[in-house]
Design a protein around this motif. Structure first.
Motif, PDB file in Angstrom:
ATOM      1  N   TRP A  98      -7.379  11.890   2.112  1.00 10.32           N
ATOM      2  CA  TRP A  98      -7.691  10.737   1.228  1.00 10.32           C
ATOM      3  C   TRP A  98      -7.598   9.399   2.165  1.00 10.32           C
ATOM      4  O   TRP A  98      -6.598   9.267   2.896  1.00 10.32           O
ATOM      5  CB  TRP A  98      -6.650  10.624   0.135  1.00 10.32           C
ATOM      6  CG  TRP A  98      -6.835   9.388  -0.669  1.00 10.32           C
ATOM      7  CD1 TRP A  98      -7.688   8.854  -0.976  1.00 10.32           C
ATOM      8  CD2 TRP A  98      -5.862   9.073  -1.732  1.00 10.32           C
ATOM      9  NE1 TRP A  98      -7.598   7.773  -1.949  1.00 10.32           N
ATOM     10  CE2 TRP A  98      -6.349   7.982  -2.515  1.00 10.32           C
ATOM     11  CE3 TRP A  98      -4.714   9.361  -2.096  1.00 10.32           C
ATOM     12  CZ2 TRP A  98      -6.025   7.169  -3.552  1.00 10.32           C
ATOM     13  CZ3 TRP A  98      -4.031   8.940  -2.975  1.00 10.32           C
ATOM     14  CH2 TRP A  98      -4.486   7.804  -3.860  1.00 10.32           C
ATOM     15  N   PRO A 150      -3.958   1.668  -4.690  1.00 13.01           N
ATOM     16  CA  PRO A 150      -4.548   2.725  -5.722  1.00 13.01           C
ATOM     17  C   PRO A 150      -3.514   2.577  -6.988  1.00 13.01           C
ATOM     18  O   PRO A 150      -2.402   2.570  -6.765  1.00 13.01           O
ATOM     19  CB  PRO A 150      -4.439   4.112  -4.765  1.00 13.01           C
ATOM     20  CG  PRO A 150      -3.449   3.678  -3.723  1.00 13.01           C
ATOM     21  CD  PRO A 150      -3.629   2.365  -3.542  1.00 13.01           C
ATOM     22  N   LEU A 207      -7.660   5.614   2.895  1.00  9.12           N
ATOM     23  CA  LEU A 207      -7.315   4.169   2.327  1.00  9.12           C
ATOM     24  C   LEU A 207      -7.301   3.336   3.328  1.00  9.12           C
ATOM     25  O   LEU A 207      -6.533   3.358   4.379  1.00  9.12           O
ATOM     26  CB  LEU A 207      -5.934   4.428   1.542  1.00  9.12           C
ATOM     27  CG  LEU A 207      -5.946   5.101   0.464  1.00  9.12           C
ATOM     28  CD1 LEU A 207      -4.483   5.379  -0.149  1.00  9.12           C
ATOM     29  CD2 LEU A 207      -6.755   4.564  -0.821  1.00  9.12           C
ATOM     30  N   ASN A 208      -7.566   2.147   3.084  1.00  2.00           N
ATOM     31  CA  ASN A 208      -7.548   0.990   3.820  1.00  2.00           C
ATOM     32  C   ASN A 208      -6.320   0.299   3.395  1.00  2.00           C
ATOM     33  O   ASN A 208      -5.960   0.341   2.223  1.00  2.00           O
ATOM     34  CB  ASN A 208      -8.650   0.012   3.706  1.00  2.00           C
ATOM     35  CG  ASN A 208     -10.038   0.469   4.435  1.00  2.00           C
ATOM     36  OD1 ASN A 208      -9.952   1.181   5.107  1.00  2.00           O
ATOM     37  ND2 ASN A 208     -11.105  -0.269   3.737  1.00  2.00           N
ATOM     38  N   VAL A 243       0.896   4.352  -2.608  1.00  3.83           N
ATOM     39  CA  VAL A 243       0.743   5.853  -2.103  1.00  3.83           C
ATOM     40  C   VAL A 243       1.746   6.597  -2.673  1.00  3.83           C
ATOM     41  O   VAL A 243       1.638   7.666  -3.088  1.00  3.83           O
ATOM     42  CB  VAL A 243       0.550   5.832  -0.748  1.00  3.83           C
ATOM     43  CG1 VAL A 243       0.573   7.220  -0.291  1.00  3.83           C
ATOM     44  CG2 VAL A 243      -0.789   5.036  -0.163  1.00  3.83           C
ATOM     45  N   SER A 266       1.234   7.500  -6.334  1.00  9.14           N
ATOM     46  CA  SER A 266       0.295   8.312  -6.556  1.00  9.14           C
ATOM     47  C   SER A 266       0.734   9.868  -5.974  1.00  9.14           C
ATOM     48  O   SER A 266       0.353  10.837  -6.526  1.00  9.14           O
ATOM     49  CB  SER A 266      -0.871   7.970  -5.420  1.00  9.14           C
ATOM     50  OG  SER A 266      -1.499   7.011  -5.978  1.00  9.14           O
ATOM     51  N   ASP A 307     -15.138   9.326  -4.241  1.00  2.17           N
ATOM     52  CA  ASP A 307     -14.892   7.941  -3.896  1.00  2.17           C
ATOM     53  C   ASP A 307     -14.273   7.375  -5.043  1.00  2.17           C
ATOM     54  O   ASP A 307     -14.900   7.211  -6.265  1.00  2.17           O
ATOM     55  CB  ASP A 307     -16.180   7.366  -3.633  1.00  2.17           C
ATOM     56  CG  ASP A 307     -15.963   5.942  -2.864  1.00  2.17           C
ATOM     57  OD1 ASP A 307     -14.947   5.387  -2.463  1.00  2.17           O
ATOM     58  OD2 ASP A 307     -17.048   5.267  -2.559  1.00  2.17           O
ATOM     59  N   GLN A 341     -13.565   0.519  -6.779  1.00  2.00           N
ATOM     60  CA  GLN A 341     -12.454  -0.546  -6.312  1.00  2.00           C
ATOM     61  C   GLN A 341     -12.648  -1.903  -7.336  1.00  2.00           C
ATOM     62  O   GLN A 341     -13.870  -2.341  -7.552  1.00  2.00           O
ATOM     63  CB  GLN A 341     -12.939  -0.971  -4.829  1.00  2.00           C
ATOM     64  CG  GLN A 341     -11.969  -2.139  -4.339  1.00  2.00           C
ATOM     65  CD  GLN A 341     -12.277  -2.584  -2.961  1.00  2.00           C
ATOM     66  OE1 GLN A 341     -12.614  -1.794  -1.994  1.00  2.00           O
ATOM     67  NE2 GLN A 341     -12.142  -3.839  -2.714  1.00  2.00           N
ATOM     68  N   THR A 377      -5.925  -1.975   0.198  1.00  2.00           N
ATOM     69  CA  THR A 377      -5.849  -1.445  -1.065  1.00  2.00           C
ATOM     70  C   THR A 377      -4.750  -1.013  -1.745  1.00  2.00           C
ATOM     71  O   THR A 377      -3.543  -0.942  -1.268  1.00  2.00           O
ATOM     72  CB  THR A 377      -6.617   0.057  -1.170  1.00  2.00           C
ATOM     73  OG1 THR A 377      -5.881   0.993  -0.391  1.00  2.00           O
ATOM     74  CG2 THR A 377      -8.080  -0.205  -0.501  1.00  2.00           C
ATOM     75  N   CYS A 395       0.841  -1.222   0.016  1.00  2.00           N
ATOM     76  CA  CYS A 395       0.167  -0.180  -0.005  1.00  2.00           C
ATOM     77  C   CYS A 395       0.786   1.061   0.248  1.00  2.00           C
ATOM     78  O   CYS A 395       0.446   2.098  -0.904  1.00  2.00           O
ATOM     79  CB  CYS A 395      -0.898   0.116   1.100  1.00  2.00           C
ATOM     80  SG  CYS A 395      -2.030   1.361   1.282  1.00  2.00           S
ATOM     81  N   CYS A 451      -4.501   7.684  -9.381  1.00  2.00           N
ATOM     82  CA  CYS A 451      -5.849   7.729  -8.686  1.00  2.00           C
ATOM     83  C   CYS A 451      -6.205   8.908  -7.882  1.00  2.00           C
ATOM     84  O   CYS A 451      -7.168   9.788  -7.751  1.00  2.00           O
ATOM     85  CB  CYS A 451      -6.056   6.314  -7.781  1.00  2.00           C
ATOM     86  SG  CYS A 451      -7.422   6.316  -6.731  1.00  2.00           S
TER      87      CYS A 451
END
Length: 138
Positions: free
Chosen positions: A91, A99, A93-94, A17, A20, A120, A123, A97, A13, A103
């Motif tokens: 933002w 992204p 995020l779990n 990130v 992103s 949103d 997914q 996830t 994750c 995103c």
């Protein structure tokens, strides 16, 4: 918000990130702070926090790891991470996830419309149940 997530899942994750964040910087975003909230008792992030910071270091301004000492749940933990902050955009995020690199930029573009207060992401391949127009995304 984390709760006993495997280190590999958290690292994956964080890598997403970071990608992103790199795209957001290229699009003109000036300040990016990443906050990890740990709801596990005992905390589980401390063993992987240095690795997460290393993954993100070059792309963001700060990485914060906050141990709550209680299971606040997803919404409670997210609210606690945002409480008292003056961020323009948050933002959530779990940690399970991943992204896409664009995103965050795409979500920010949607927020540029003054009539939009929250956005949103979809997914894929597993959608959460919610109503929307599959062609337009509305």
């Amino acid at each position: 918000m984390t709760y006993r997530n495997a280190p590999a899942q958290l690292e994956r994750c964080a890598e997403a990130v970071a990608a992103s964040a790199r795209a957001a910087r290229a699009a003109g975003v000036e300040r990016i702070v990443v906050r990890f909230g740990d709801c596990a008792v005992p905390p589980t992030l401390s063993g992987v926090a240095a690795r997460l910071e290393a993954i993100l270091r070059e792309q963001v301004d700060a990485v914060e790891v906050i141990e709550f000492g209680a299971n606040l749940g997803s919404a409670g933990g997210s609210n606690a991470l945002a409480d008292g902050r003056d961020d323009d955009v948050i933002w959530v995020l779990n940690p399970d996830t991943y992204p896409s690199p664009t995103c965050g930029v795409e979500l920010l573009e949607s927020l540029a419309d003054a009539d939009v207060g929250a956005v949103d992401a979809r997914q894929i391949p597993i959608e959460h149940p919610k109503s929307y127009d599959r062609r337009s995304g509305d």
